[in-house]
Design an enzyme around this catalytic site. Structure first.
Site, mmCIF file in Angstrom:
data_model
loop_
_atom_site.group_PDB
_atom_site.id
_atom_site.type_symbol
_atom_site.label_atom_id
_atom_site.label_comp_id
_atom_site.label_asym_id
_atom_site.label_seq_id
_atom_site.Cartn_x
_atom_site.Cartn_y
_atom_site.Cartn_z
ATOM 1 N N SER A 188 0.795 -1.232 0.000
ATOM 2 C CA SER A 188 0.000 0.000 0.000
ATOM 3 C C SER A 188 0.826 1.280 0.000
ATOM 4 O O SER A 188 0.327 2.332 -0.373
ATOM 5 C CB SER A 188 -0.950 -0.009 1.192
ATOM 6 O OG SER A 188 -0.241 -0.259 2.383
ATOM 7 N N HIS A 216 -5.555 -4.317 -2.113
ATOM 8 C CA HIS A 216 -5.341 -3.330 -3.182
ATOM 9 C C HIS A 216 -5.247 -3.963 -4.563
ATOM 10 O O HIS A 216 -4.944 -3.268 -5.529
ATOM 11 C CB HIS A 216 -4.072 -2.519 -2.900
ATOM 12 C CG HIS A 216 -4.194 -1.624 -1.712
ATOM 13 N ND1 HIS A 216 -4.855 -0.416 -1.764
ATOM 14 C CD2 HIS A 216 -3.768 -1.767 -0.429
ATOM 15 C CE1 HIS A 216 -4.814 0.155 -0.571
ATOM 16 N NE2 HIS A 216 -4.168 -0.654 0.260
ATOM 17 N N LYS A 248 -12.416 -1.038 -0.356
ATOM 18 C CA LYS A 248 -11.581 -0.301 -1.312
ATOM 19 C C LYS A 248 -12.268 -0.267 -2.684
ATOM 20 O O LYS A 248 -13.231 0.466 -2.840
ATOM 21 C CB LYS A 248 -10.182 -0.861 -1.294
ATOM 22 C CG LYS A 248 -9.552 -0.482 0.055
ATOM 23 C CD LYS A 248 -8.184 -0.964 0.323
ATOM 24 C CE LYS A 248 -7.725 -0.383 1.658
ATOM 25 N NZ LYS A 248 -7.048 -1.339 2.507
#
Ligand SMILES: *Cc1c(COP(=O)(O)O)cnc(C)c1O
Length: 400
Positions: A188, A216, A248
């Protein structure tokens, strides 16, 4: 005897120490929805630091699904899943997620944090070994801390070092009962991709389990945003636990795992962060289902995300900034000194660009950066305006 010492005095003392070192969080307020052009602390800005990769957080289909679920199922679930809070809508979400992930089964937790902190200590405990990339997310680190397993850390994405750790365990007597290798899929802070194909190969050679945190990577990497396992064209025998989050790219909230039916049955019976916490409100589950629908039926969002990523990374480099190891929509703009990163972020905000500085201790002392995160909904005009702001602020601060 009366002790007049205030037992809470440390609260203010320790907080003040953080403020003095400028390590305290100064919370910004987002006024209205999380969109690419939004209002933060009363100022209109281009959002460059949200994890809402595909722009789904404010998507009309997700909002409508949430509203409908409130009408059909109510505002709350009333209980934990193992007692009376296991609704048809939760089961439907897990069925849809497993299908999307091409897995036998999936399980939804309250959050990604609760997957990592609750499941990792169950997968490996006394007599076992957990091997972790040194830059893994804090939620993995907390999961490892809650386990009684032996721990080893390998250098970031360094397969020689991982192999060394694995070879050393062969010499141990008694040998670990189980070995669990954990890694972020996409890191990240740098936006680089873990070599999960090589990790899976080493794991196989040493009889280890592989746990990948794809927070992610989902909605970003692989076929239709199916994540890192798809990106590397790996199978279910290569990555045993694929963990992710709905907070996310999916634009909502909630953690999840996908894998074998045995994994899911084990996880739901053993993870205290699953057993002991109220289940998601129906609106959350419904919005997550709508997000999966969109990923399955509207491939343009993932395509636009990559178009924006390639454009922004190329242009910010052309201006003269370094983007480090970025291979994904996480694009760090490397600055160096913490003070410079903070000044750059403040100037960007003044010119209508919201991107936060990442400074020590989150990254090494001389590696401060502005972390930008791309979004499928950003237009070319948004990106050019943001690039212009980076260029003039960078020049004013003599960074480029
Ligand atoms: C955000 C994040 C998490 C936590 O996910 P939540 O669902 O927001 O709790 C876990 N791992 C990584 C790598 C993350 O970036």
């Amino acid at each position: 005897m009366v002790n007049d010492r205030d037992p809470t005095a440390f609260l203010l003392e320790e907080y003040n120490a953080l403020v003095k070192k400028e390590l305290d969080w100064k919370l910004r307020v987002l006024q209205g929805p999380s969109t690419t052009r939004c209002v933060v602390d009363g100022k209109k800005v281009i959002m460059l630091c949200s994890n809402n990769y595909l722009g789904l957080a404010n998507h009309p289909k997700l909002k409508e699904a949430a509203v409908q679920a409130v009408k059909s199922h109510g505002a709350g679930s009333g209980s934990v899943r193992p007692i009376a809070g296991n609704m048809d809508i939760h089961i439907e979400l897990e069925r849809r997620l497993a299908k999307f992930k091409k897995c036998a089964a999936s399980l939804v937790f309250q959050s990604g944090y609760s997957v990592n902190s609750g499941l990792i200590p169950q997968l490996a405990d006394v007599g076992d070994l957990i091997i972790s990339d040194e830059l893994n997310h804090g939620s993995i680190i907390d999961g490892v801390r809650l386990s009684h397993a032996q721990r080893a850390v390998y250098k970031h994405c360094d397969m020689d070092d991982l192999e060394k750790v694995l070879d050393e365990t062969e010499k141990q007597s008694p040998a670990p009962r189980r070995i669990l290798i954990t890694t972020d899929g996409v890191f990240s802070m740098d936006g680089d991709i873990a070599p999960v194909d090589k990790i899976a190969k080493l794991a196989k050679d040493h009889g280890a389990m592989v746990f990948v945190d794809d927070a992610h990577g989902e909605g970003v990497l692989g076929d239709g945003g199916r994540g890192i396992v798809s990106h590397f064209k790996l199978g279910r025998n290569d990555v045993h636990v694929e963990m992710g989050t709905f907070s996310k790219a999916f634009g909502v909230v909630g953690g999840h795992i996908s894998g074998s039916r045995a994994l899911i049955n084990f996880a739901l019976n053993r993870s205290r962060t699953w057993l002991l916490t109220g289940s998601h409100p129906p609106a959350v589950a419904a919005a997550c289902i709508a997000a999966i629908d969109i990923l399955e039926n509207e491939p343009e969002h993932v395509q636009n995300l990559w178009k924006n990523t390639d454009y922004f990374r190329k242009e910010i480099r052309r201006i003269g900034f370094d983007t480090g190891k970025s291979q994904t929509p996480i694009i760090p703009v490397m600055v160096g000194k913490s003070a410079d990163a903070k000044r750059l972020s403040a100037r960007l905000f003044e010119s209508g660009v919201f991107a936060l500085p990442i400074v020590h201790p989150m990254v090494a002392e001389n590696q401060a950066r502005i972390r930008t995160i791309m979004n499928a909904a950003l237009t070319r005009e948004d990106l050019d305006e943001a690039l212009g702001a980076f260029e003039s602020a960078g020049k004013a601060l003599s960074l480029i």
